[in-house]
Design an enzyme around this catalytic site. Structure first.
Site, PDB file in Angstrom:
ATOM      1  N   THR A 118      -0.750  -3.069  -2.635  1.00 27.72           N
ATOM      2  CA  THR A 118      -1.988  -3.328  -3.356  1.00 27.72           C
ATOM      3  C   THR A 118      -1.713  -3.687  -4.810  1.00 27.72           C
ATOM      4  O   THR A 118      -0.723  -3.226  -5.405  1.00 27.72           O
ATOM      5  CB  THR A 118      -2.885  -2.071  -3.313  1.00 27.72           C
ATOM      6  N   TYR A 142      -4.021   6.798  -5.350  1.00 27.62           N
ATOM      7  CA  TYR A 142      -3.919   5.783  -4.306  1.00 27.62           C
ATOM      8  C   TYR A 142      -2.829   4.764  -4.640  1.00 27.62           C
ATOM      9  O   TYR A 142      -1.921   4.507  -3.832  1.00 27.62           O
ATOM     10  CB  TYR A 142      -5.280   5.074  -4.132  1.00 27.62           C
TER      11      TYR A 142
END
Ligand code: UDP
Length: 330
Positions: A118, A142
């Site tokens: 990501t 995350y």
């Protein structure tokens, strides 16, 4: 192209679209998913093995049964806010789970993996557009868990010959143009489905998070990439590894940003009605602008976005949402 590949998280949003693309490219795609966030109805292009990446015995049984030549690893928890409130869960699932999977791959001689990473691994941009050599300093648990897995992959290649492509997604958006798949998050936190829901009256009024950013219209700019383009990039990354390509990481974005207001305007155009919205304060942890430099994916994978123009992104997402509304109607 042919052969058997294992798709962890294949019942989720990007994983299910990729399973469809893999099947179209001639692969046998075996989905491995615990269905904690995914949906059995999204597994339409191959068998579902229901279980957890944390369960080593289960992984052994699946790898013995199917003997995959590669793994596409989507299975992860992926809410930034939830990762802040429950970080241990994210470290266990995303990092310990990935480590368990990688150890099983090593022990079963599966030497290729495409990993869902990501742009959140970069943290706050110090230069734009973001290229792969931008410093990686995530600002959420995350992002930190995804970066930890990238580091594992970097260490496992020289030691065990496990080659990898980490694909750093920007903002995944849109839905399968054929209408067979779409975005179904529970709860939904993403801008486009919430704006569509507000227009359709199936979600509350949209809250615009911050109108005082240093951008042209004061709202955040993101690089929205169509999920079908993401799926194609995974097939290309698999082909790259099968052709002997070296381990790498590639951004998946368009290279062009859209503001929250531009998205809202396009949703209103496609819906043919206004998006009821209120302007509110900034959301913690949102940088003003995140835009990819997608040059490496083009050079190494031969990949370019084909359906990530804003009209295609919003119209496919809208078609999916209206279909869901009909399905859910009493
Ligand atoms: N956003 C917003 N209202 C919402 C959800 C998101 O204004 O209800 C904004 C958010 O601040 C960000 C952009 O929309 O600038 C995209 O957010 P999303 O959660 O879809 O993806 P993220 O960029 O967090 O991965």
């Amino acid at each position: 192209m042919s052969g058997t590949v294992l798709v962890t998280g294949g019942a989720g949003y990007v994983g299910s679209h990729t399973a469809k693309a893999l099947a179209a490219a001639g692969y046998r795609a075996i989905t491995l998913d615990n269905l904690s966030r995914g949906f059995a109805h999204a597994v339409q292009w191959g068998p579902l093995e229901r279980g957890d990446i944390l369960d080593r015995d289960f992984l052994d049984a699946v790898m013995t049964r199917w003997r995959p030549q590669a793994v596409l690893h989507f299975a992860a928890l992926a809410y930034v806010g939830e990762s802040v409130s429950d970080p241990a869960r994210y470290w266990r699932n995303n990092v310990v789970g990935s480590l368990t999977l990688l150890e099983a791959m090593r022990d079963h001689g599966v030497g290729r993996i495409v990993f869902s990473s990501t742009c959140a691994t970069y943290g706050l941009p110090v230069r734009l557009p973001l290229a792969e050599d931008h410093p990686q300093a995530p600002i959420s648990p995350y992002g930190a868990t995804k970066l930890a897995v990238e580091r594992m992959l970097a260490d496992l290649d020289p030691a065990h010959g496990l080659r990898s492509v980490a694909l750093r997604y920007f903002n995944a958006a849109g839905a399968d143009p054929a209408g067979e798949l779409g975005e179904n998050h529970e709860p939904e936190t993403h801008l486009i489905p919430l704006a569509i829901g507000a227009a359709l009256g199936t979600a509350p009024r949209l809250k615009i998070f911050g109108t005082d950013y240093p951008t042209a219209d004061g709202t955040c700019i993101r690089d929205y990439i169509h999920v079908t383009d993401l799926a194609a990039a995974h097939v290309a990354a698999l082909g790259y590894l099968e052709a002997g390509g070296a381990s790498t990481a590639c951004n998946l974005g368009t290279g062009a940003g859209l503001s929250v207001r531009q998205i809202v305007t396009e949703v209103a155009n496609v819906a043919g009605r206004p998006v009821p919205a209120d302007e509110g304060p900034r959301r913690a942890g949102d940088p003003p602008e995140l835009v990819a430099d997608p040059a490496r994916a083009r050079q190494l994978l031969g990949w370019t976005p084909r359906c990530s123009d804003v009209a295609s992104v919003i119209s496919t997402a809208y078609a999916w949402s209206t279909r869901q509304r009909l399905r859910n109607a009493p």
